[in-house]
Design an enzyme around this catalytic site. Structure first.
Site, PDB file in Angstrom:
ATOM      1  N   GLN A 251      -3.692  -0.865   6.907  1.00 51.84           N
ATOM      2  CA  GLN A 251      -3.623  -2.264   6.051  1.00 51.84           C
ATOM      3  C   GLN A 251      -4.045  -2.995   7.430  1.00 51.84           C
ATOM      4  O   GLN A 251      -3.313  -3.102   8.615  1.00 51.84           O
ATOM      5  CB  GLN A 251      -2.176  -2.609   5.502  1.00 51.84           C
ATOM      6  CG  GLN A 251      -2.382  -1.410   4.252  1.00 51.84           C
ATOM      7  CD  GLN A 251      -1.789  -0.175   4.314  1.00 51.84           C
ATOM      8  OE1 GLN A 251      -1.852   0.317   5.698  1.00 51.84           O
ATOM      9  NE2 GLN A 251      -0.518   0.132   3.385  1.00 51.84           N
TER      10      GLN A 251
ATOM     11  N   ASP B 277      -8.045  -1.469  -1.988  1.00 54.61           N
ATOM     12  CA  ASP B 277      -7.121  -3.148  -1.978  1.00 54.61           C
ATOM     13  C   ASP B 277      -7.362  -4.363  -1.380  1.00 54.61           C
ATOM     14  O   ASP B 277      -6.547  -5.280  -0.720  1.00 54.61           O
ATOM     15  CB  ASP B 277      -5.472  -2.848  -1.985  1.00 54.61           C
ATOM     16  CG  ASP B 277      -4.845  -1.654  -2.949  1.00 54.61           C
ATOM     17  OD1 ASP B 277      -5.677  -0.608  -3.782  1.00 54.61           O
ATOM     18  OD2 ASP B 277      -3.884  -0.571  -2.443  1.00 54.61           O
TER      19      ASP B 277
ATOM     20  N   ARG C  75      -6.231  -2.096  -9.288  1.00 57.75           N
ATOM     21  CA  ARG C  75      -4.949  -1.477 -10.137  1.00 57.75           C
ATOM     22  C   ARG C  75      -3.401  -2.009  -9.283  1.00 57.75           C
ATOM     23  O   ARG C  75      -3.615  -2.826  -8.518  1.00 57.75           O
ATOM     24  CB  ARG C  75      -4.790  -0.102  -9.442  1.00 57.75           C
ATOM     25  CG  ARG C  75      -5.023  -0.068  -7.555  1.00 57.75           C
ATOM     26  CD  ARG C  75      -4.701   1.478  -6.680  1.00 57.75           C
ATOM     27  NE  ARG C  75      -4.734   0.710  -5.380  1.00 57.75           N
ATOM     28  CZ  ARG C  75      -3.986   2.027  -4.523  1.00 57.75           C
ATOM     29  NH1 ARG C  75      -4.156   3.119  -5.205  1.00 57.75           N
ATOM     30  NH2 ARG C  75      -4.525   2.035  -2.877  1.00 57.75           N
TER      31      ARG C  75
ATOM     32  N   GLN D  71      -9.343  -2.627   4.553  1.00 61.21           N
ATOM     33  CA  GLN D  71      -8.190  -2.661   3.453  1.00 61.21           C
ATOM     34  C   GLN D  71      -7.243  -3.585   3.719  1.00 61.21           C
ATOM     35  O   GLN D  71      -6.967  -4.059   4.651  1.00 61.21           O
ATOM     36  CB  GLN D  71      -6.709  -0.954   4.154  1.00 61.21           C
ATOM     37  CG  GLN D  71      -6.244  -0.949   3.047  1.00 61.21           C
ATOM     38  CD  GLN D  71      -5.335  -0.074   2.924  1.00 61.21           C
ATOM     39  OE1 GLN D  71      -5.752   1.012   3.918  1.00 61.21           O
ATOM     40  NE2 GLN D  71      -4.099   1.001   2.579  1.00 61.21           N
ATOM     41  N   ASP D  72      -6.978  -4.144   2.405  1.00 63.58           N
ATOM     42  CA  ASP D  72      -6.185  -4.992   2.473  1.00 63.58           C
ATOM     43  C   ASP D  72      -7.053  -6.630   3.344  1.00 63.58           C
ATOM     44  O   ASP D  72      -5.959  -6.989   4.044  1.00 63.58           O
ATOM     45  CB  ASP D  72      -4.571  -5.066   2.791  1.00 63.58           C
ATOM     46  CG  ASP D  72      -4.290  -4.310   2.271  1.00 63.58           C
ATOM     47  OD1 ASP D  72      -4.234  -3.798   1.240  1.00 63.58           O
ATOM     48  OD2 ASP D  72      -2.432  -3.500   2.205  1.00 63.58           O
TER      49      ASP D  72
END
Length: 322
Positions: free
Chosen positions: A138, A184, A240, A160-161
């Site tokens: 992240q 994500d 998700r 990520q993120d």
């Protein structure tokens, strides 16, 4: 000095006055690394905005790579940042979740962000928001908590993120923006609309991970957006559920080959299939596959879209383009 020379001097002075007046009218502050503006760093300009000001403060940021960990506090209202060029005005930092702070503790996902936006009614235009930590877990480029935030022709770069729509029940609008990432990379609890955007899927992962509160009708809504990337075929899910009431809808979007045929993932939480809301309307492209989507997702009707998915309804009356 003859009359002709005097007139030329007067004209030159008047033109200079007009240029200065126009600059002051257009921008309250100018940030420039070469010292030609009011400030050389973006944080200095943000700090200079009067607390709880009731009119817009406009800050022009000249081209440059500004490596700063930025924070717009909740008391800084109605701040607008305008970059000189979306590809050359870059606000960047390189923290990540597992990086240690001065006490030897991990910073965590929230602590990794390059820019924190807490102030309400924030606008950014022609700016790149970046986290250069790389594929290390992240690493947030932009953390948005304030209500009625707008991003116009901006880029959010990371892995990520990348984009954290943090604000509980906050309303956020992204227009003609470019957002890239892996796992994500658009996530959080806000109500956020992405219109005419480009979403770039790097490697493999999940485009969204909404944590929409159960009391909120709308989570993420994508209008007329292109989702593609350099990931291999069938390497990405559309989303998700980070929390069990996640809500994400794609309307008239162009989905690349990177999107898996099943479309959505339950994050190994079977109960979330009953409480989350994932839907599409007239998806097109290689990644559009209505018949193969998971059974607990939805295909919207024209009536459902026209009655429920307008900016005014999604944002409860806020009109972000005005």
């Amino acid at each position: 000095m003859n009359t002709k020379g005097l007139c030329s001097l007067v004209l030159l002075c008047w033109c200079s006055f007009l240029a200065i007046a126009q600059t002051k009218t257009a921008y309250d502050f100018v940030v420039a690394q070469d010292g030609s503006g009011n400030f050389t760093t973006v944080q200095e300009a943000l700090n200079a905005v009067p607390d709880f000001r009731k009119v817009t403060t406009t800050i022009f940021i000249k081209n440059g790579i500004y490596k700063e960990k930025l924070n717009l506090s909740p008391s800084k209202h109605l701040v607008t940042l305008i970059g000189e060029s979306v590809t050359k005005t870059i606000l960047t930092y390189d923290d990540w979740a597992q990086k240690k702070n001065i006490f030897g503790e991990e910073k965590g996902t929230s602590g990794s962000s390059s820019f924190y936006v807490y102030g309400p009614q924030f606008t950014a235009q022609n700016i790149t928001f970046q986290n250069t930590a790389g594929p290390v877990g992240q690493a947030v480029a932009l953390f948005v908590a304030g209500d009625r935030a707008r991003f116009i022709n901006c880029r959010m770069l990371g892995f990520q993120d990348t984009l954290y729509t943090y604000g509980y029940a906050s309303r956020q609008y992204y227009y003609k923006c470019y957002i890239e990432g892996t796992v994500d990379f658009i996530f959080g609890s806000s109500t956020a609309v992405f219109e005419d955007c480009e979403i770039f899927c790097k490697n493999a992962g999940y485009v969204t991970a909404a944590s929409t509160p159960d009391s909120t009708k709308y989570g993420y809504v994508f209008f007329n957006t292109r989702i593609h990337g350099d990931g291999s075929e069938a390497s990405f899910y559309l989303g998700r559920p980070w929390r069990t009431y996640a809500k994400t809808v794609f309307i008239n979007c162009d989905l690349g080959k990177q999107i898996k045929s099943e479309g959505w993932h339950n994050w190994n939480k079977p109960d979330a299939e009953k409480t989350s809301f994932y839907a599409e309307y007239q998806s097109k492209g290689a990644g559009a596959n209505n018949a193969a989507r998971v059974k607990w997702s939805h295909q919207l009707t024209t009536k459902e879209v026209s009655e429920n998915y307008t900016l005014e309804k999604i944002f409860k009356g806020w009109k972000p383009l005005e």
